[in-house]
Motif scaffolding. Sequence first.
Motif, mmCIF file in Angstrom:
data_model
loop_
_atom_site.group_PDB
_atom_site.id
_atom_site.type_symbol
_atom_site.label_atom_id
_atom_site.label_comp_id
_atom_site.label_asym_id
_atom_site.label_seq_id
_atom_site.Cartn_x
_atom_site.Cartn_y
_atom_site.Cartn_z
ATOM 1 N N ALA A 1 15.446 61.205 12.643
ATOM 2 C CA ALA A 1 16.728 61.417 12.549
ATOM 3 C C ALA A 1 17.304 61.864 13.949
ATOM 4 O O ALA A 1 18.550 62.276 13.907
ATOM 5 C CB ALA A 1 16.832 62.805 11.700
ATOM 6 N N ALA A 2 16.586 61.748 14.994
ATOM 7 C CA ALA A 2 17.293 62.270 16.443
ATOM 8 C C ALA A 2 18.388 61.275 16.843
ATOM 9 O O ALA A 2 18.235 60.042 16.611
ATOM 10 C CB ALA A 2 16.226 62.186 17.472
ATOM 11 N N LYS A 3 19.344 62.095 17.329
ATOM 12 C CA LYS A 3 20.620 61.132 17.770
ATOM 13 C C LYS A 3 20.589 61.603 19.299
ATOM 14 O O LYS A 3 20.606 62.655 19.791
ATOM 15 C CB LYS A 3 22.091 61.764 17.042
ATOM 16 C CG LYS A 3 21.876 61.428 15.660
ATOM 17 C CD LYS A 3 21.917 60.243 15.148
ATOM 18 C CE LYS A 3 21.818 60.075 13.775
ATOM 19 N NZ LYS A 3 21.467 58.785 13.127
ATOM 20 N N PHE A 4 21.013 60.781 20.114
ATOM 21 C CA PHE A 4 21.159 60.938 21.481
ATOM 22 C C PHE A 4 22.590 60.714 21.806
ATOM 23 O O PHE A 4 23.381 59.806 21.459
ATOM 24 C CB PHE A 4 20.348 59.879 22.267
ATOM 25 C CG PHE A 4 18.874 59.723 21.933
ATOM 26 C CD1 PHE A 4 17.790 60.930 22.397
ATOM 27 C CD2 PHE A 4 18.480 59.153 20.639
ATOM 28 C CE1 PHE A 4 16.779 60.815 22.117
ATOM 29 C CE2 PHE A 4 16.846 59.216 20.496
ATOM 30 C CZ PHE A 4 16.290 60.085 21.203
ATOM 31 N N ALA A 5 22.942 61.392 23.034
ATOM 32 C CA ALA A 5 24.135 61.447 23.657
ATOM 33 C C ALA A 5 24.259 61.586 24.993
ATOM 34 O O ALA A 5 23.342 62.440 25.661
ATOM 35 C CB ALA A 5 25.275 62.509 22.873
ATOM 36 N N ALA B 1 20.276 54.137 21.087
ATOM 37 C CA ALA B 1 19.848 54.822 19.746
ATOM 38 C C ALA B 1 18.234 55.351 19.875
ATOM 39 O O ALA B 1 17.880 56.331 19.113
ATOM 40 C CB ALA B 1 20.010 54.175 18.569
ATOM 41 N N ASP B 2 17.507 54.673 20.575
ATOM 42 C CA ASP B 2 16.146 54.777 20.695
ATOM 43 C C ASP B 2 15.750 55.821 21.760
ATOM 44 O O ASP B 2 14.575 56.197 21.928
ATOM 45 C CB ASP B 2 15.273 53.487 20.597
ATOM 46 C CG ASP B 2 15.523 52.774 22.057
ATOM 47 O OD1 ASP B 2 16.340 53.473 22.994
ATOM 48 O OD2 ASP B 2 14.679 51.920 22.328
ATOM 49 N N ALA C 1 19.455 65.239 22.965
ATOM 50 C CA ALA C 1 18.675 64.769 21.711
ATOM 51 C C ALA C 1 19.122 65.702 20.511
ATOM 52 O O ALA C 1 18.802 67.022 20.918
ATOM 53 C CB ALA C 1 17.267 64.402 21.994
ATOM 54 N N THR C 2 19.477 65.400 19.551
ATOM 55 C CA THR C 2 19.903 66.373 18.486
ATOM 56 C C THR C 2 19.187 65.745 17.116
ATOM 57 O O THR C 2 19.239 64.720 16.832
ATOM 58 C CB THR C 2 21.360 66.629 18.100
ATOM 59 O OG1 THR C 2 21.975 67.041 19.401
ATOM 60 C CG2 THR C 2 21.632 67.506 17.243
ATOM 61 N N SER C 3 18.555 66.782 16.276
ATOM 62 C CA SER C 3 17.996 66.348 14.966
ATOM 63 C C SER C 3 18.073 67.600 14.237
ATOM 64 O O SER C 3 17.395 68.660 14.352
ATOM 65 C CB SER C 3 16.452 65.893 15.190
ATOM 66 O OG SER C 3 15.988 65.546 13.900
ATOM 67 N N ASN D 1 17.971 70.741 19.210
ATOM 68 C CA ASN D 1 18.384 70.012 20.247
ATOM 69 C C ASN D 1 17.372 70.204 21.576
ATOM 70 O O ASN D 1 16.899 71.397 21.768
ATOM 71 C CB ASN D 1 19.772 70.191 20.434
ATOM 72 C CG ASN D 1 20.283 71.637 20.821
ATOM 73 O OD1 ASN D 1 19.700 71.825 21.969
ATOM 74 N ND2 ASN D 1 20.973 72.243 20.093
#
Length: 66
Positions: free
Chosen positions: A19-23, A34-35, A50-52, A56
């Motif tokens: 579910a991790a999202k990166f920014a 996204a990976d 990285a947030t899940s 974070n």
Amino acid sequence: MTVSTDPVDAFNASEVVSAAKFASSDTGVATVAADGTITAVAVGSTTITATSGTFNATVAVTVSAA
């Protein structure tokens, strides 16, 4: 950037990781896919997050001229 849990077999570890999202705080300096793959764009500094869920983590990235 790689997301993992400690211990690796923690309850719902696979859901947290997948579910991790990166920014990137400055996509003019570096982008993040996204990976978690970070790509340099220009000289400068940025922060990758990285947030899940409620978890974070951040990493400072500096891009220098070759």
